[in-house]
Design a protein around this motif. Sequence first.
Motif, short mmCIF file in Angstrom:
data_model
loop_
_atom_site.label_atom_id
_atom_site.label_comp_id
_atom_site.label_asym_id
_atom_site.label_seq_id
_atom_site.Cartn_x
_atom_site.Cartn_y
_atom_site.Cartn_z
N THR A 117 27.71 31.32 35.21
CA THR A 117 26.52 30.50 35.05
C THR A 117 25.27 31.36 35.12
O THR A 117 25.33 32.55 35.46
CB THR A 117 26.48 29.39 36.13
N GLU A 118 24.14 30.75 34.80
CA GLU A 118 22.86 31.45 34.88
C GLU A 118 22.43 31.58 36.34
O GLU A 118 22.83 30.78 37.20
CB GLU A 118 21.79 30.68 34.10
N ASP A 119 21.58 32.55 36.63
CA ASP A 119 21.12 32.76 38.01
C ASP A 119 20.47 31.50 38.58
O ASP A 119 20.65 31.18 39.76
CB ASP A 119 20.13 33.92 38.06
N ASP A 120 19.71 30.79 37.76
CA ASP A 120 19.00 29.60 38.24
C ASP A 120 19.95 28.47 38.63
O ASP A 120 19.55 27.55 39.35
CB ASP A 120 18.03 29.10 37.17
N TRP A 121 21.19 28.53 38.14
CA TRP A 121 22.15 27.47 38.42
C TRP A 121 23.10 27.81 39.57
O TRP A 121 23.83 26.94 40.04
CB TRP A 121 22.97 27.16 37.17
N ILE A 122 23.11 29.06 40.01
CA ILE A 122 24.07 29.47 41.03
C ILE A 122 23.92 28.63 42.30
O ILE A 122 24.90 28.20 42.91
CB ILE A 122 23.94 30.97 41.34
#
Length: 250
Positions: A117-122
């Motif tokens: 996933t993207e960093d913002d979604w971790i």
Amino acid sequence: MTSQIPESYDESEHVIYGALLSGLPNSTESIKDPSEGSAVLDIIDFFFNLDVTHCGATLFILTKRLPAETYIYDLVSKLKKYHAHVTLVVSNNSFGGSSSEQMYRLASETNGLCIFTEDDWIQESPFWLPSIWPSYLVYSVNAVVIKSGTVALPIFNSPLVGYYYICMTLQDHGFLDTFRMVHLTWSDAGSLIISGSFEETVESHIDFGNTTYTQKGPYTLDAIPYDMTLQYEFLGETTEVLQIRIYSEK
């Protein structure tokens, strides 16, 4: 990916969230070299040397650095020996090693999950994953697919009448670049009448960006065998391994 969360989830969330806050990493000990591999495989191995309960354990790991090491066979044996599961959430923008294949394979071979996933979604990922829910793994299949088609999966022997959650990876690597559609159906074993289904497409998944995971439920199922069928569509000529897991609340 919208679904209801088990009622006792809040208690589990607060316990784990508190544990994370009490043991945040020390920024002064961060790895300065972006090419240096992660020690994530060593950390998993170290867990089995700790004086804690190993049997039935779930290891939940968030990582932004890939391991350089590729040997996982001893870890696979240990996880299987103790019926332990590993859930890995891997950043699409990871440093370190050149491949995430060994982490995905480790999860695949031990009934775990590995999502990208993207960093913002971790930080949101724990809310999607059954690792911190009061749930029980009752079905685990790795479906090997390529291009488009339909595959009959192993029968799901539902152990009891109750609520079930279906969790599934949409690719076996980061960035959602080949996935187009999956459609999972289930029916009473031997019957042609579909009892239930769910579909995820690249269009319906758009709100979750490049996250390679979907979770649906709860579904009410009876204590009977179910025939499971997966229809799929992917771009390109590359084989994908999809992790399909079903969890019960009881």
